[in-house]
Design an enzyme around this catalytic site. Structure first.
Site, mmCIF file in Angstrom:
data_model
loop_
_atom_site.group_PDB
_atom_site.id
_atom_site.type_symbol
_atom_site.label_atom_id
_atom_site.label_comp_id
_atom_site.label_asym_id
_atom_site.label_seq_id
_atom_site.Cartn_x
_atom_site.Cartn_y
_atom_site.Cartn_z
ATOM 1 N N ARG A 64 26.817 47.354 36.529
ATOM 2 C CA ARG A 64 27.621 48.721 35.832
ATOM 3 C C ARG A 64 27.039 49.388 34.547
ATOM 4 N NH1 ARG A 64 33.009 45.643 36.155
ATOM 5 N NH2 ARG A 64 32.259 43.788 37.451
ATOM 6 N N GLN A 119 38.504 51.844 28.163
ATOM 7 C CA GLN A 119 37.160 50.500 27.792
ATOM 8 C C GLN A 119 36.682 51.012 26.318
ATOM 9 O OE1 GLN A 119 35.076 48.552 31.623
ATOM 10 N NE2 GLN A 119 37.382 48.486 32.059
ATOM 11 N N SER A 176 37.248 56.735 28.914
ATOM 12 C CA SER A 176 37.289 55.315 29.492
ATOM 13 C C SER A 176 38.097 54.421 28.032
ATOM 14 C CB SER A 176 35.813 55.262 29.819
ATOM 15 O OG SER A 176 35.594 53.709 29.484
ATOM 16 N N ASP A 234 42.509 52.536 39.782
ATOM 17 C CA ASP A 234 42.684 51.604 40.566
ATOM 18 C C ASP A 234 43.002 51.056 41.660
ATOM 19 O OD1 ASP A 234 41.079 49.895 38.816
ATOM 20 O OD2 ASP A 234 42.551 49.340 37.706
ATOM 21 N N SER A 242 44.581 43.953 32.434
ATOM 22 C CA SER A 242 44.138 44.499 31.288
ATOM 23 C C SER A 242 45.635 44.089 29.807
ATOM 24 C CB SER A 242 44.751 46.273 31.184
ATOM 25 O OG SER A 242 43.975 46.815 32.822
ATOM 26 N N GLY A 250 34.637 43.631 33.066
ATOM 27 C CA GLY A 250 33.954 44.455 32.877
ATOM 28 C C GLY A 250 34.747 44.377 32.196
#
Length: 425
Positions: free
Chosen positions: A118, A164, A162, A310, A20, A90
């Site tokens: 996704r 992201q 999220s 994860d 990340s 992603g």
């Protein structure tokens, strides 16, 4: 790949740089002024896609070593329009969508079959509210983004926790008129806001929100990437499950929004020690030692999920060896990862002898405090399931055949070699 049972896992290891943080170091380095030197870069299938994306859009990247590179920044608005193949990454697709939303021009973001399945409307919707034109393909990739130099800041409440989506909105806000605020009722990974702040942006953080004031420029400078906690997690779980183990992972990122697994390990009965705490830039780093203990069942709630999303497949494996019934809930997000991880874990562990049942948002697992029988696990093109199968094999009675084991390289090249180096048989 055949994984035979282990007698113990013993040793001192380090894992590759955090995926990340590696993504974000390259992306923010490309948006900065001058050069950004990244040491400890976690090179994997996903992060290579980010390197190639920045090169395709006009930012230079020099490879100095396997884990060290220099990114030549082109400024906040310097990326050139074009087409980018995000492969299986992603994180890259969603963060890049935010980055290019404020750049005049047309950008097409594509990905492989897995990434194209996704959901992408969750990032497209707030970017449209900011003034960008974002077209998805039935809610998925490919994305076509017509950026606007006239974005305006918004206050956006995340409907689904999220990091992201939060990052995409904040990165779009770097060139918007006025501040951009993201409200999150469950804390998610904060690597983006930590790195923006380190690069000179003004970031205001509150318990349930983060606000970015658009900077005139950013300069990232030097970045030291700590070891990836999600890559270390399979090793830590293996050492918990196999009697006689004593494993220490050094130079590991221990950002509290990433280390929920340590809390779960401790309350299930593992012996966990965290020491040599320090900082690598804005990120906390430490060494983590794990030894086995008699495991008991636990409950993982929705509020905990972002801090160990994860690692939840590994929690299901732990639960299959624990006394009592473990429930994992609030993890419906796992159904839209590289695979439907809820069903992949259920099918995989049940085939090995686990007593596991899927729920819409997680699992119920009744533990049997003994090694699972063994058998075969299909990775289903998902790196996390490949690593889960390997750890299940070490902790089994008869061993496990992992179908599609090579997918582990998406996040952790060298995983099997490192695992073998600390395995005693």
């Amino acid at each position: 790949m055949r994984i035979e049972p282990a007698a113990a896992l013993v040793g001192h290891v380090a894992v590759p740089g955090d995926k990340s943080i590696s993504h974000r170091a390259v992306l923010l380095g490309a948006l900065g002024e001058g050069e950004a030197r990244v040491r400890g870069f976690g090179r994997s299938g996903d992060t290579r896609a980010t390197l190639e994306a920045m090169r395709a859009l006009g930012a230079g990247v020099d490879d100095l070593a396997e884990d060290e590179l220099v990114v030549h920044g082109v400024g906040l608005r310097g990326l050139r329009p074009g087409r980018v193949d995000c492969a299986n990454a992603g994180t890259l697709m969603r963060l890049l969508a935010g980055i290019v939303a404020g750049r005049d021009g047309v950008f097409e973001l594509t990905g492989d079959e897995s990434l194209s399945a996704r959901p992408m409307e969750r990032v497209a919707e707030p970017l449209r509210r900011m003034g960008a034109r974002v077209e998805t393909t039935d809610g998925h990739a490919p994305l076509t983004i017509t950026g606007s130099p006239e974005l305006h800041g918004i206050e956006y409440e995340l409907p689904v926790a999220s990091a992201q989506v939060k990052s995409a909105v904040l990165l779009a806000g770097r060139t918007a008129r006025g501040p951009t605020t993201v409200v999150e009722h469950v804390p998610t990974r904060d690597h983006t806001e930590l790195m923006l702040e380190a690069a000179g942006a003004r970031v205001r953080r509150r318990p349930a929100s983060v606000t970015l004031e658009p900077p005139h420029a950013i300069r990232l400078g030097d970045v030291l990437v700590p070891g990836d906690f999600s890559s270390a997690a399979p090793l830590l779980v293996a050492a918990t499950l196999v009697p006689g183990s004593d494993l220490t992972v050094h130079d590991l990122g221990v950002n509290p929004r990433r280390t929920g697994l340590l809390d779960v390990l401790e309350r299930m009965g593992a012996r966990v020690s965290v020491f040599d705490r320090r900082r690598a830039g804005a990120e906390p780093v430490a060494s983590v030692q794990v030894q086995p203990g008699e495991l008991v069942a636990t409950r993982v709630t929705a509020a905990e999920v972002p801090g160990l999303v994860d690692e939840l497949p590994l929690v299901a494996l732990l639960a299959s060896h624990a006394r009592g019934e473990t429930v994992v809930e609030g993890a419906g997000e796992l159904r839209v990862k590289e695979s439907d991880r809820i069903e992949a874990v259920t099918d995989g562990l049940r085939a090995l002898g686990a007593r596991i049942h899927s729920r819409p948002d997680g699992w119920t697992v009744t533990g049997v405090p003994a090694r699972l029988r063994g058998g075969r696990v299909d990775a289903r093109g998902d790196h996390r399931i490949a690593m889960l199968g390997a750890i299940a094999g070490l902790a089994s009675r008869e061993g496990v055949d992992v179908g599609g084991a090579d997918t582990a390289a998406v996040s952790f090249p060298g995983f099997f070699e490192l695992l073998e180096s600390v395995t005693r048989r």
